[in-house]
Design an enzyme around this catalytic site. Structure first.
Site, short mmCIF file in Angstrom:
data_model
loop_
_atom_site.label_atom_id
_atom_site.label_comp_id
_atom_site.label_asym_id
_atom_site.label_seq_id
_atom_site.Cartn_x
_atom_site.Cartn_y
_atom_site.Cartn_z
N PRO A 109 0.83 -1.21 0.00
CA PRO A 109 0.00 0.00 0.00
C PRO A 109 0.86 1.26 0.00
O PRO A 109 1.93 1.28 0.62
CB PRO A 109 -0.81 -0.10 1.30
CG PRO A 109 -0.42 -1.35 1.96
CD PRO A 109 0.66 -2.03 1.19
N GLY A 113 4.09 4.31 4.92
CA GLY A 113 5.37 4.09 5.60
C GLY A 113 5.92 2.70 5.37
O GLY A 113 6.78 2.23 6.11
N LEU A 114 5.44 2.02 4.30
CA LEU A 114 5.89 0.64 4.05
C LEU A 114 6.87 0.54 2.89
O LEU A 114 7.17 -0.55 2.40
CB LEU A 114 4.67 -0.26 3.82
CG LEU A 114 3.71 -0.36 5.02
CD1 LEU A 114 2.49 -1.19 4.69
CD2 LEU A 114 4.42 -0.95 6.24
N SER A 116 6.78 1.61 -0.37
CA SER A 116 6.35 1.16 -1.70
C SER A 116 7.18 1.79 -2.82
O SER A 116 7.55 1.10 -3.78
CB SER A 116 4.86 1.42 -1.90
OG SER A 116 4.61 2.76 -2.19
N SER A 117 7.52 3.07 -2.72
CA SER A 117 8.24 3.71 -3.84
C SER A 117 9.64 3.12 -3.99
O SER A 117 10.10 2.87 -5.11
CB SER A 117 8.31 5.23 -3.66
OG SER A 117 8.96 5.55 -2.46
N ALA A 118 10.32 2.85 -2.87
CA ALA A 118 11.67 2.27 -2.97
C ALA A 118 11.62 0.87 -3.55
O ALA A 118 12.48 0.49 -4.37
CB ALA A 118 12.33 2.24 -1.60
N ASP A 160 15.40 2.99 2.84
CA ASP A 160 14.37 2.19 2.15
C ASP A 160 14.98 1.37 1.00
O ASP A 160 14.79 0.15 0.95
CB ASP A 160 13.23 3.08 1.64
CG ASP A 160 12.34 3.60 2.76
OD1 ASP A 160 12.71 3.45 3.93
OD2 ASP A 160 11.27 4.16 2.46
#
Ligand code: PMV
Length: 332
Positions: A109, A113-114, A116-118, A160
């Site tokens: 999601p 803060g998980l 996702s973009s990296a 990340d």
């Protein structure tokens, strides 16, 4: 068939920061772990110079010679531009004038803060370098992904891309080679989403303002979080879950002081602890997003069931694998 003709697919995991977020931007040691949800990316060659990026979750956009020429709906080009910048930088550095198709499917999601973009950037860099037949080290992927991260974040520390590349649980400090920590037994975390999203860049700016206003206090908090990270590492390596949980709560309270928690995040932390967890904290940029909690293996199932009545919760077993090549392509 030329190896450049076949599509190549790579995937990379999402992540949680176990301790040290925000302070890691200023040089403090942090600990992060790869998650079980992954981003998948397939790259295939084109005969023209167009770079087309399509995401199952966002839409599609095309660029020719750096200019956005098409988007499936307004704003999609903007949202995918960070990956376009990274792809065109990689193509240019290998003197490749033809374009590529990039297809992305992410289970992670966004803006919680998980990472996702990296993960998308690392999977895309892996697939593209593989397509170009370039040999590379994990650190090269993390460096390429930083190009995309710099577009999305404000002053990214690099944690990340490092954790999504290496996988497992890592110790990370700016400018130092990340180290993988090997716990003696699998470590299970509860990952609890508030559902509220926030841009990390906004929160990093907020912390920069806090630091400017209270530089002396911020320096002391940095020392404190460095001690938290050292102790978190020992607790992980010695499987001391009670100690680990309590360190997470200490870290959460420091994050509250610098203004990145919210009433919702505090409620989730309190609910985790009052249902029996050893401790909990927000993870990542804050301002919304996700909480992680640690509990004894005997209590974990019960706490999970209690929290599930109010929140979206997952049990995640660590360590998880980092970036890897996949055999089947992403179909959008
Ligand atoms: O991407 P997020 O929201 O998990 O945040 C990354 C961690 C920060 O320390 C807030 C920023 C950074 O680049 O280190």
């Amino acid at each position: 068939m030329d190896s450049m003709d076949r599509p190549v697919t790579w995937s990379a995991p999402g992540k949680v920061i176990i301790c040290g977020e925000h302070f890691v931007v200023y040089g403090v040691t942090a600990i992060a772990a790869a998650l079980d949800k992954r981003a998948y990316c397939t790259v295939s060659p084109r005969d023209d110079s167009v770079i087309r990026i399509s995401s199952k979750q966002v839409g599609a956009a095309e660029w020719r010679d750096g200019e956005l020429v098409k988007e499936s709906s307004k704003g999609v080009g903007n949202r995918l531009n960070a990956y376009h910048k990274m792809v065109s930088a990689i193509l240019a550095s290998h003197d490749r004038r033809k374009g590529v198709n990039v297809v992305i499917d992410s289970q992670i999601p966004r803006a919680l803060g998980l990472g996702s973009s990296a993960s998308i950037a690392v999977a895309t860099a892996g697939a593209l370098l593989d397509l170009l037949n370039v040999s590379f080290e994990p650190d090269d992927l993390a460096q390429h992904a930083l190009i995309a991260e710099s577009e999305v974040h404000y002053r990214p520390s690099g944690i990340d891309p490092a954790v999504t590349t290496l996988g497992g649980i890592i110790r990370f400090k700016r400018g130092v080679k990340p180290v993988r920590l090997e716990p003696p037994a699998p470590l299970e975390l509860l990952v609890i989403e508030t559902g509220k999203t926030k841009r990390t860049s906004e929160m990093v700016r907020k912390v920069a303002q806090f630091r400017e206003l209270h530089i002396g206090i911020f320096d002391k908090l940095m020392e404190l979080v460095d001690v938290v990270s050292q102790e978190v590492e020992l607790a992980i390596l010695n499987n001391r879950l009670e100690r680990l949980g309590s360190l997470l709560t200490v870290n959460h309270n420091v994050l509250r002081i610098i203004g990145v928690s919210t009433p919702e995040l505090d409620d989730v932390v309190d609910a985790s602890i009052s249902s029996g967890a050893y401790g909990a904290k927000l993870t990542g940029g804050g301002g919304g997003g996700t909480v992680i909690a640690v509990a004894s293996s005997q209590n974990l199932k019960r706490i999970y069931e209690v929290l599930q009545r109010s929140y979206s919760v997952r049990r995640v077993r660590l360590p998880q694998e980092g970036v890897r090549r996949e055999s089947s392509p992403v179909i959008v």
